[in-house]
Enzyme design. Sequence first.
Site, mmCIF file in Angstrom:
data_model
loop_
_atom_site.group_PDB
_atom_site.id
_atom_site.type_symbol
_atom_site.label_atom_id
_atom_site.label_comp_id
_atom_site.label_asym_id
_atom_site.label_seq_id
_atom_site.Cartn_x
_atom_site.Cartn_y
_atom_site.Cartn_z
ATOM 1 N N LYS A 17 38.213 119.971 -10.882
ATOM 2 C CA LYS A 17 39.028 119.164 -9.926
ATOM 3 C C LYS A 17 40.403 119.357 -10.802
ATOM 4 O O LYS A 17 40.521 119.444 -12.117
ATOM 5 C CB LYS A 17 38.638 118.033 -9.551
ATOM 6 N N PRO A 110 35.018 123.651 -18.876
ATOM 7 C CA PRO A 110 35.198 123.039 -20.230
ATOM 8 C C PRO A 110 34.969 121.229 -20.395
ATOM 9 O O PRO A 110 35.280 120.721 -19.336
ATOM 10 C CB PRO A 110 36.496 122.996 -20.696
ATOM 11 N N ALA A 113 37.965 117.711 -20.609
ATOM 12 C CA ALA A 113 39.094 118.571 -20.350
ATOM 13 C C ALA A 113 39.977 117.607 -18.867
ATOM 14 O O ALA A 113 40.878 118.333 -18.770
ATOM 15 C CB ALA A 113 38.970 120.040 -19.797
ATOM 16 N N GLY A 114 39.282 116.768 -18.496
ATOM 17 C CA GLY A 114 39.791 116.187 -17.051
ATOM 18 C C GLY A 114 39.789 117.011 -15.957
ATOM 19 O O GLY A 114 40.609 116.770 -14.935
ATOM 20 N N LEU A 115 38.934 118.028 -16.058
ATOM 21 C CA LEU A 115 38.502 118.835 -14.961
ATOM 22 C C LEU A 115 37.389 118.607 -14.319
ATOM 23 O O LEU A 115 36.949 119.210 -13.186
ATOM 24 C CB LEU A 115 38.158 120.151 -15.665
ATOM 25 N N GLY A 116 36.745 117.358 -14.693
ATOM 26 C CA GLY A 116 35.659 116.860 -13.890
ATOM 27 C C GLY A 116 34.281 117.332 -13.950
ATOM 28 O O GLY A 116 33.706 116.999 -13.013
ATOM 29 N N GLY A 117 33.962 118.276 -14.626
ATOM 30 C CA GLY A 117 32.670 118.817 -14.864
ATOM 31 C C GLY A 117 31.854 118.128 -14.726
ATOM 32 O O GLY A 117 30.773 118.439 -14.039
ATOM 33 N N GLY A 118 31.391 117.083 -15.817
ATOM 34 C CA GLY A 118 30.452 116.369 -15.613
ATOM 35 C C GLY A 118 30.070 115.551 -14.352
ATOM 36 O O GLY A 118 29.152 115.352 -13.927
ATOM 37 N N SER A 119 31.244 114.703 -13.931
ATOM 38 C CA SER A 119 31.035 114.173 -12.546
ATOM 39 C C SER A 119 30.832 115.300 -11.515
ATOM 40 O O SER A 119 29.997 114.785 -10.606
ATOM 41 C CB SER A 119 32.401 113.484 -12.375
ATOM 42 N N ASP A 152 34.627 109.406 -10.738
ATOM 43 C CA ASP A 152 34.935 110.595 -10.156
ATOM 44 C C ASP A 152 33.892 111.279 -9.000
ATOM 45 O O ASP A 152 34.097 112.094 -8.322
ATOM 46 C CB ASP A 152 35.418 111.740 -11.012
#
Length: 307
Positions: A17, A110, A113-119, A152
């Site tokens: 995201k 990554p 990174a603030g890209l929400g990968g884990g969420s 998130d």
Amino acid sequence: MYARKAGAAWEILAPAKLNLYLDVLGRRDDGFHELETLMAPVQLYDRLEWRPRRSDCAAEFALQLDPSTVSAGGDVPVNEQNLVWKAAAALGREAGVMPHGVITLTKRIPSQAGLGGGSSDAAAALQLCNAAWGVNYSAGRLASLAAELGSDVPFFLAGRSAVCRGRGELVEPVTGMPRLDVVVAAPRVGISTAAAFKELDAPLVDVPSGRRTNNALSQLINDLLRGARAAAGWRMTNALEAAAASLCPLLRRVGTVFASLPCCAHLLTGSGSAYFAVMPSARQARRAAAWLSSLDLGVVYATATCR
Ligand code: C5P
């Protein structure tokens, strides 16, 4: 995002995201921060695959990483610490089902990174296990589990652009969002979300009065819905930028480099460390990505937000 059956296996894609707008209204007495943010899924995906347990495997349930994951950077645990594992355990508990099978996670997004990968992985795991285990909970029932897993996670479960409030878990989908072509650079050094909020040192806020309608955000959404990308670009901001830059000084250089792109906007996503620009076209996003890749700013992607 939906789980898809492929023979005996099930698979699902988990998008990243971008925060097109992020305001922090203050710190709450539960330790979280009251937010007002516009988030959009972006076409950069992790992939999760569930397969039935093999008879020679001792554990009922296992999580493993696809070997190609190594290039995504960051440490990705494959135990109870991983949100995929936590999501499977939470659904199993709620539904009275023993977690079973093997989930293979292919990471492209990554970490930190603030890209929400884990969420996003957590939301995908809820949907994957919901389908593979035949639990078949409704989206509403999964949403309450999602909020417990992370702020998130409900956004990713909703699966579309949305204004998110509260600590992020109150999701209001926005329909009719345009495609935006973006270039994203993720520095190799990540930022912990908790550390970025702590660095911000925001004043305490009263939760109910904090949930107000913000004029700047309404105008941004109006601009986006009428396709006025340049006007929208002026309204895109992230209140965590200064805090993130003091934790990751490379971000100041990244910001200066992005400022020289012919873009509509350039800003941090979430609590960083990834930084992105909204470009006028897909071609310009690709050209910018090629140039940025030569500057050693981290991993660079040319991609697009989806609706
Ligand atoms: O909800 P999540 O587990 O993703 O949050 C990680 C950390 O980020 C929290 O423990 C908290 O320190 C911080 N956070 C916050 N306010 C939010 C979301 C996250 O302070 N709205």
